[in-house]
Design a protein around this motif. Sequence first.
Motif, short mmCIF file in Angstrom:
data_model
loop_
_atom_site.label_atom_id
_atom_site.label_comp_id
_atom_site.label_asym_id
_atom_site.label_seq_id
_atom_site.Cartn_x
_atom_site.Cartn_y
_atom_site.Cartn_z
N ARG A 2 3.54 -6.98 -3.75
CA ARG A 2 3.15 -8.26 -4.35
C ARG A 2 3.77 -9.39 -3.54
O ARG A 2 4.98 -9.46 -3.42
CB ARG A 2 3.62 -8.36 -5.79
CG ARG A 2 2.93 -7.45 -6.73
CD ARG A 2 3.45 -7.57 -8.13
NE ARG A 2 4.64 -8.42 -8.20
CZ ARG A 2 4.90 -9.26 -9.19
NH1 ARG A 2 4.09 -9.34 -10.19
NH2 ARG A 2 5.99 -9.99 -9.19
N LEU A 3 2.95 -10.25 -3.02
CA LEU A 3 3.41 -11.39 -2.24
C LEU A 3 3.13 -12.64 -3.06
O LEU A 3 2.01 -13.14 -3.10
CB LEU A 3 2.70 -11.44 -0.88
CG LEU A 3 2.81 -10.16 -0.06
CD1 LEU A 3 1.99 -10.26 1.21
CD2 LEU A 3 4.26 -9.84 0.26
N THR A 4 4.16 -13.16 -3.72
CA THR A 4 3.95 -14.23 -4.69
C THR A 4 4.48 -15.59 -4.24
O THR A 4 4.23 -16.58 -4.91
CB THR A 4 4.65 -13.87 -6.02
OG1 THR A 4 6.05 -13.68 -5.78
CG2 THR A 4 4.08 -12.59 -6.60
N LYS A 5 5.21 -15.64 -3.15
CA LYS A 5 5.80 -16.91 -2.70
C LYS A 5 5.02 -17.47 -1.51
O LYS A 5 4.55 -16.72 -0.66
CB LYS A 5 7.26 -16.69 -2.26
CG LYS A 5 8.13 -16.01 -3.28
CD LYS A 5 8.39 -16.88 -4.47
CE LYS A 5 9.45 -16.34 -5.38
NZ LYS A 5 9.12 -15.28 -6.26
N THR A 6 4.91 -18.79 -1.45
CA THR A 6 4.27 -19.46 -0.33
C THR A 6 5.34 -19.96 0.62
O THR A 6 6.24 -20.69 0.23
CB THR A 6 3.41 -20.65 -0.83
OG1 THR A 6 2.44 -20.15 -1.75
CG2 THR A 6 2.71 -21.33 0.32
N LEU A 39 1.95 -15.87 2.80
CA LEU A 39 2.52 -15.38 1.55
C LEU A 39 3.58 -14.33 1.84
O LEU A 39 3.45 -13.55 2.80
CB LEU A 39 1.43 -14.78 0.67
CG LEU A 39 0.38 -15.75 0.15
CD1 LEU A 39 -0.70 -14.99 -0.61
CD2 LEU A 39 1.01 -16.82 -0.72
N GLU A 41 7.46 -12.34 0.01
CA GLU A 41 8.41 -12.15 -1.08
C GLU A 41 9.80 -12.36 -0.50
O GLU A 41 10.15 -11.76 0.50
CB GLU A 41 8.27 -10.74 -1.68
CG GLU A 41 8.90 -10.58 -3.01
CD GLU A 41 8.38 -11.53 -4.07
OE1 GLU A 41 9.21 -12.07 -4.81
OE2 GLU A 41 7.15 -11.75 -4.16
N CYS A 66 6.47 -9.67 4.24
CA CYS A 66 5.17 -10.33 4.39
C CYS A 66 4.23 -9.43 5.19
O CYS A 66 4.64 -8.41 5.74
CB CYS A 66 5.33 -11.68 5.08
SG CYS A 66 5.95 -11.59 6.77
N TYR A 80 10.73 -22.76 3.15
CA TYR A 80 10.51 -22.14 1.85
C TYR A 80 11.27 -22.95 0.80
O TYR A 80 12.45 -23.25 0.98
CB TYR A 80 10.99 -20.68 1.85
CG TYR A 80 11.07 -20.07 0.48
CD1 TYR A 80 9.91 -19.86 -0.27
CD2 TYR A 80 12.28 -19.73 -0.09
CE1 TYR A 80 9.97 -19.32 -1.52
CE2 TYR A 80 12.35 -19.18 -1.35
CZ TYR A 80 11.19 -18.97 -2.07
OH TYR A 80 11.25 -18.44 -3.33
#
Length: 105
Positions: A2-6, A39, A41, A66, A80
Amino acid sequence: MRLTKTLYIVEKVQSNTPSGTDEFDRPIYDDIPTKTQFLGEVEPFSTRLAEQRYGVTVDVSNRVFCLPNEKIRIKSIIEYSGLEFEVTEFTAYDNHYEVLIKKVK
């Protein structure tokens, strides 16, 4: 994964148009920061963990998971959460990258 951060890769690109001239009437081109979004994590990490996990001695404050990205290189700048980080090491796997970054002061 799951890649939830930009996150953003920050690169300096030279302007196509001059911003002025120097004392010898030569054009001066500025470097313009450009951001490429990706994207990932992000998790806290340490130098000691980097030594144990990857066998490298580098200054590190976080680790990023990523998708493979050819723009990620050592000394690249990643933004980030409003902060800038420098890539100190990365490991490329078939399906993902594990990137070690340190906070830039």
